[in-house]
Design a protein around this motif. Structure first.
Motif, mmCIF file in Angstrom:
data_model
loop_
_atom_site.group_PDB
_atom_site.id
_atom_site.type_symbol
_atom_site.label_atom_id
_atom_site.label_comp_id
_atom_site.label_asym_id
_atom_site.label_seq_id
_atom_site.Cartn_x
_atom_site.Cartn_y
_atom_site.Cartn_z
ATOM 1 N N LYS A 155 2.960 -8.754 21.891
ATOM 2 C CA LYS A 155 2.750 -8.868 20.444
ATOM 3 C C LYS A 155 3.985 -9.430 19.739
ATOM 4 C CE LYS A 155 -1.408 -7.599 19.040
ATOM 5 N NZ LYS A 155 -2.116 -8.497 19.973
ATOM 6 N N TRP A 181 -2.842 -10.115 14.718
ATOM 7 C CA TRP A 181 -3.713 -9.055 15.267
ATOM 8 C C TRP A 181 -5.193 -9.386 15.106
ATOM 9 C CZ3 TRP A 181 1.184 -7.459 13.844
ATOM 10 C CH2 TRP A 181 1.850 -6.639 14.768
ATOM 11 N N ASN A 182 -5.484 -10.420 14.350
ATOM 12 C CA ASN A 182 -6.881 -10.816 14.113
ATOM 13 C C ASN A 182 -7.682 -9.728 13.403
ATOM 14 O OD1 ASN A 182 -9.187 -12.374 14.131
ATOM 15 N ND2 ASN A 182 -9.800 -11.676 16.168
ATOM 16 N N TYR A 183 -7.039 -9.049 12.429
ATOM 17 C CA TYR A 183 -7.739 -8.055 11.630
ATOM 18 C C TYR A 183 -7.903 -8.604 10.223
ATOM 19 C CZ TYR A 183 -7.580 -4.271 14.998
ATOM 20 O OH TYR A 183 -7.785 -3.489 16.095
ATOM 21 N N THR A 184 -9.091 -8.386 9.629
ATOM 22 C CA THR A 184 -9.319 -8.949 8.298
ATOM 23 C C THR A 184 -8.943 -7.975 7.184
ATOM 24 O OG1 THR A 184 -11.579 -8.182 8.413
ATOM 25 C CG2 THR A 184 -11.182 -10.479 9.023
ATOM 26 N N PRO A 187 -4.623 -2.418 8.310
ATOM 27 C CA PRO A 187 -4.982 -1.207 9.047
ATOM 28 C C PRO A 187 -4.271 0.041 8.540
ATOM 29 C CG PRO A 187 -3.522 -2.555 10.356
ATOM 30 C CD PRO A 187 -3.799 -3.324 9.111
ATOM 31 N N GLY A 188 -3.463 -0.065 7.504
ATOM 32 C CA GLY A 188 -2.856 1.128 6.923
ATOM 33 C C GLY A 188 -1.759 1.737 7.772
ATOM 34 N N THR A 189 -1.062 0.886 8.516
ATOM 35 C CA THR A 189 0.058 1.419 9.295
ATOM 36 C C THR A 189 1.285 0.580 8.996
ATOM 37 O OG1 THR A 189 -0.071 -0.068 11.166
ATOM 38 C CG2 THR A 189 -1.557 1.802 11.176
ATOM 39 N N ASN A 190 2.392 1.054 9.495
ATOM 40 C CA ASN A 190 3.614 0.278 9.316
ATOM 41 C C ASN A 190 3.881 -0.571 10.557
ATOM 42 O OD1 ASN A 190 4.171 2.267 11.087
ATOM 43 N ND2 ASN A 190 5.940 3.091 9.985
ATOM 44 N N ILE A 191 2.798 -0.924 11.237
ATOM 45 C CA ILE A 191 2.940 -1.648 12.507
ATOM 46 C C ILE A 191 3.735 -2.937 12.340
ATOM 47 C CG2 ILE A 191 0.708 -2.854 12.291
ATOM 48 C CD1 ILE A 191 1.978 -1.528 15.592
ATOM 49 N N VAL A 194 7.351 -2.153 11.984
ATOM 50 C CA VAL A 194 7.879 -1.679 13.271
ATOM 51 C C VAL A 194 8.098 -2.857 14.229
ATOM 52 C CG1 VAL A 194 7.356 -0.290 15.311
ATOM 53 C CG2 VAL A 194 6.879 0.617 13.038
ATOM 54 N N ARG A 195 7.097 -3.741 14.284
ATOM 55 C CA ARG A 195 7.225 -4.876 15.220
ATOM 56 C C ARG A 195 8.318 -5.856 14.753
ATOM 57 N NH1 ARG A 195 5.416 -2.458 19.058
ATOM 58 N NH2 ARG A 195 3.175 -2.268 19.402
ATOM 59 N N GLU B 327 -2.869 1.424 19.477
ATOM 60 C CA GLU B 327 -1.591 0.722 19.618
ATOM 61 C C GLU B 327 -0.886 0.592 18.270
ATOM 62 O OE1 GLU B 327 -1.967 -3.098 21.780
ATOM 63 O OE2 GLU B 327 -0.337 -3.697 20.435
ATOM 64 N N PHE B 328 -1.677 0.424 17.212
ATOM 65 C CA PHE B 328 -1.101 0.299 15.880
ATOM 66 C C PHE B 328 -0.288 1.531 15.488
ATOM 67 C CE2 PHE B 328 -4.331 -2.954 15.191
ATOM 68 C CZ PHE B 328 -3.639 -3.872 14.420
ATOM 69 N N PHE B 329 -0.713 2.678 16.002
ATOM 70 C CA PHE B 329 -0.092 3.917 15.540
ATOM 71 C C PHE B 329 0.929 4.472 16.523
ATOM 72 C CE2 PHE B 329 -3.876 3.434 13.088
ATOM 73 C CZ PHE B 329 -3.439 3.760 11.820
ATOM 74 N N PRO B 331 3.947 3.457 17.326
ATOM 75 C CA PRO B 331 5.288 3.643 16.787
ATOM 76 C C PRO B 331 5.406 4.873 15.892
ATOM 77 C CG PRO B 331 4.533 1.372 16.458
ATOM 78 C CD PRO B 331 3.380 2.144 16.988
ATOM 79 N N GLU B 332 4.401 5.084 15.043
ATOM 80 C CA GLU B 332 4.456 6.207 14.117
ATOM 81 C C GLU B 332 4.381 7.547 14.856
ATOM 82 O OE1 GLU B 332 2.174 5.118 10.781
ATOM 83 O OE2 GLU B 332 2.382 7.061 9.787
ATOM 84 N N GLN B 355 -15.389 -5.948 13.168
ATOM 85 C CA GLN B 355 -14.403 -5.693 12.118
ATOM 86 C C GLN B 355 -14.639 -4.343 11.456
ATOM 87 O OE1 GLN B 355 -11.703 -7.268 11.535
ATOM 88 N NE2 GLN B 355 -12.003 -9.249 12.505
ATOM 89 N N ARG B 358 -13.613 -1.520 13.878
ATOM 90 C CA ARG B 358 -12.159 -1.395 13.915
ATOM 91 C C ARG B 358 -11.653 -0.626 12.706
ATOM 92 N NH1 ARG B 358 -10.198 -7.501 15.047
ATOM 93 N NH2 ARG B 358 -9.948 -7.384 17.308
ATOM 94 N N LEU B 362 -9.720 2.824 12.919
ATOM 95 C CA LEU B 362 -8.350 2.864 12.406
ATOM 96 C C LEU B 362 -8.208 3.927 11.328
ATOM 97 C CD1 LEU B 362 -7.419 -0.901 12.171
ATOM 98 C CD2 LEU B 362 -6.258 0.838 13.509
ATOM 99 N N GLU B 366 -5.660 6.866 11.510
ATOM 100 C CA GLU B 366 -4.674 6.909 10.428
ATOM 101 C C GLU B 366 -4.627 8.305 9.814
ATOM 102 O OE1 GLU B 366 -5.497 4.231 7.211
ATOM 103 O OE2 GLU B 366 -3.883 5.064 5.990
#
Lengths: 226, 470
Positions: A155, A181-184, A187-191, A194-195, B327-329, B331-332, B355, B358, B362, B366
């Protein structure tokens, strides 16, 4: 570069106009689509930015008109509608890209630049990206800075590639989520933070100057002039 | 519940069939009784009158054996030797004199003893052998003389049997024909009703609001029903179209000034300035983005709840999708020192909107990460023949029992969670889109503490109901 904007809201049009003026583009603004075909015939544009909800004919109908008149100019839709249905319809009709309101000007600019680049050079995408001291080999999936190899996770590699493709431009979190990430949606994260932090640790920290800048309220920029 | 009610068609056929059968049976019994009585009376009166005539003749000639034998023989000839039998029985029950009895065979081998018969009283007897059915009348005219008259009733009895058979078969045929006719008519009548129902089902399943019941149906009543339904659908379609329009305009009218506001703030950021100005402009941009996200989610919920959502199902691996979301979460979770337990099958093939799925998954992860500080987030995937389920459990604050009912309502936020980030639309979004997709979401408390959310989704999108021709 000549851009044509069809947008019924003066405030939004003014904003886009000033933004592109600052960047040295020439932009013609139409309040509705009545004069679109005539204007394009008289003064061809490199790209048309079309609002979907317009008085009279809507954006979709205008695009159909343009295609009927064999005007192949790339089109970018602006819309307040969030439904994917509209999005798909826009792209089906031969629109080249799509942006929902409210949008970040930086994002609009990035998309406009990408479309112009795409329409002007039909050459195949390069296998190597070079930005200042950074080199990215897309086939071997290797990153180098100042002759030193940087080990990147999957990533992180995609993220760096995206930043390098838009070097010098501000890319928003939304664009990164969507493209890398191909998300529309967010996602509500700090990804992303972080990345980006992880990427900075590898790309910037070992070297004298940092290339990845955070632009408050807008996103990130990969600075090519180091 | 529906299966406990009989179908209208069966109900009509069953009740009509029962009533008709009862009518036929009753008529048959009455008619048969009458015929039988008639038969008995005819035989009886014929035999009685013959007996009277015979006795009179016998009396006329007196006790002269040759004369009496002659009378009996003549009677036998007059009524047909196999049809009528005329005998005189002596005091010991022996046949003293008889007309020609060759056709009567063993039927006349025995007699009733003369003593059993009262003087001047009729005594009746029936005798039957396979080929002959006879009725006998005994009439005692003296202590040593009893007249016996026999009558062959086989032919009459056969006629009676035929009448019964014809009537029975006729009734049965009428019953079957009536039922068939009734079945056919009620079927046609019910078909109209069924059409309306099937069309309504179609509309409910595929959100095809333009579908109408084809007219005319078979009967006026079903036509009226279909017309009413169609008129109602016109209204619904009109309202939904308006709703869609209102939602689009609402979005447009709110978002256009937001675009300008955000753009101006962004312009200030781009052009630079002192820290305070930058801070301010940055906040404006962030707030605009937050409001937009909230507005978009609200519109998506409204669309899903009014059946306007457009889903684009595609085949993908749900387990892979959940792993990606996790995977998104990572790190948190790592930052908070929490563990992740992933209990997913290797693959969970499913065909739904990727979509939307997902976003739902998520959302659940979350929440689990946001509302817990320690413990484990457990993600479980199961699958049966028709549905896939994903459970996300945490060891966090959990949800009070009194709040559990309301957590899926838009903007509902529990007191425990009020200080955290978020707009309280996540679960509401999940519920509305899952319901619209034919799935669902359920909450249960986790043991010993925390919450568990389970979502279910059909493996395949609901089939397009088939078009009914006719």
């Amino acid at each position: 570069m000549h851009l044509l904007l069809v947008e019924d809201n003066e405030g939004v049009a003014d904003l886009v106009q000033r933004g592109f003026d600052d960047l040295g583009y020439r932009l013609t603004w139409l309040e509705d689509g009545r004069e679109l075909i005539a204007t394009l015939r008289r003064d061809p544009a490199d790209l048309v930015i079309l609002d979907v909800m317009l008085p009279g004919k809507n954006g979709f109908e205008l695009l159909e008109d343009m295609r009927t008149h064999e005007l192949a100019v790339p089109v970018l839709f602006l819309s307040a509608k969030t439904e994917l249905e509209d999005r798909v319809r826009g792209l089906d009709l031969g629109a080249d890209d799509y942006l929902t309101k409210p949008f970040a000007f930086t994002e609009l600019h990035a998309r406009v630049k990408a479309l112009l680049r795409r329409s002007q050079s039909n050459s195949r995408p390069a296998s190597t990206l070079v930005v200042g001291p950074l080199t990215l080999d897309l086939h071997e999936r290797r990153a180098m800075r100042e002759g030193q190899e940087i080990a990147l996770q999957n990533k992180e590699f995609e993220l760096l590639r995206f930043l390098m493709q838009h070097a010098g431009e501000i890319v928003s979190k939304r664009m990164i989520i969507e493209e890398v990430w191909n998300y529309t949606f967010n996602p509500g994260t700090n990804i992303v933070e972080v990345r980006i932090a992880a990427l900075r640790d590898k790309v910037d920290r070992p070297f004298a100057k940092s290339m990845i800048k955070t632009v408050r309220g807008a996103g990130y920029r990969l600075n090519p002039d180091v | 519940m529906r299966t406990r009610f009989p179908s209208l068609q069966w109900h009509l056929m069953l009740s009509t069939g029962t009533v008709l059968s009862l009518c036929f049976l009753l008529t048959f019994l009455v008619l048969d009784g009458l015929l039988q009585r008639n038969f008995d009376q005819q035989v009886q009166s014929a035999l009685t009158s013959q007996a009277m005539i015979l006795v009179e003749e016998l009396d006329r000639v007196g006790d002269v054996e040759a004369e009496r034998a002659g009378i009996l023989a003549r009677f036998g000839l007059a009524y047909g030797m196999s049809n009528g039998l005329f005998q005189l029985i002596d005091g010991e029950g022996r046949v003293a004199l008889s007309s020609d009895d060759t056709a009567w065979g063993e039927l006349v081998n025995s007699t009733v003893r003369g003593d059993d018969v009262e003087l001047y009283a009729f005594f009746w007897e029936s005798r039957r052998v396979p080929e002959k059915d006879a009725r006998f009348l005994y009439y005692r005219i003296a202590s040593d003389a009893t007249v016996r008259i026999g009558m062959d009733v086989s032919a009459r009895r056969e006629a009676l049997r035929m009448t019964r058979l014809v009537f029975g078969l006729g009734s049965l045929l009428s019953l079957v024909l009536s039922l068939l006719l009734l079945g056919w008519t009620t079927r046609r009548a019910v078909q109209g009703v069924r059409h309306v129902r099937e069309r309504a089902e179609t509309i409910r399943h595929q959100d095809d609001l333009s579908a109408r019941v084809p007219l005319p149906t078979a009967f006026r009543e079903t036509n009226e029903l279909a017309e009413t339904f169609n008129a109602m659908m016109d209204r619904v379609q009109f309202l939904v179209k308006n709703l869609r329009l209102v939602m689009d305009h609402f979005a447009h009218d709110l978002k256009t000034p937001m675009t300008r506001l955000r753009g101006l703030a962004e312009q200030s950021l781009r052009r630079g300035g002192d820290d305070e100005d930058m801070e301010l402009a940055g906040t404006v941009v962030d707030e605009c983005d937050r409001i937009t996200a909230e507005l978009d989610t609200l519109l998506l919920i409204a669309r899903a709840e009014s059946g306007l959502s457009v889903f684009r199902p595609s085949a993908f691996d749900l387990a892979e999708c959940v792993r990606e979301c996790l995977e998104f979460f990572e790190p948190e979770l790592e930052m908070k020192g929490m563990a992740l337990a992933e209990r997913l099958p290797d693959s969970m093939p499913i065909t739904v909107d990727l979509q939307v799925t997902r976003r739902v998954v998520l959302n659940l992860i979350e929440n689990a990460v946001k509302y817990s500080e320690t413990g484990t987030v457990t993600v479980t995937g199961t699958q049966d023949q028709s549905t896939a389920s994903i459970s996300v459990c945490d060891n966090g604050l959990g949800i009070r029992a009194e709040d559990a009912e309301q957590i899926f309502e838009p903007f509902f936020r529990t007191k425990d969670h009020a200080t955290r980030e978020g707009h309280g639309l996540g679960l509401s979004y999940c519920r509305s889109v899952l319901n619209a997709m034919g799935g669902g979401i359920h909450y249960r408390p986790n043991q010993p503490n925390g919450s568990c959310f389970t979502i279910t989704m059909p493996l395949e999108p609901p089939p397009e109901p088939k078009e009914d021709a006719g």
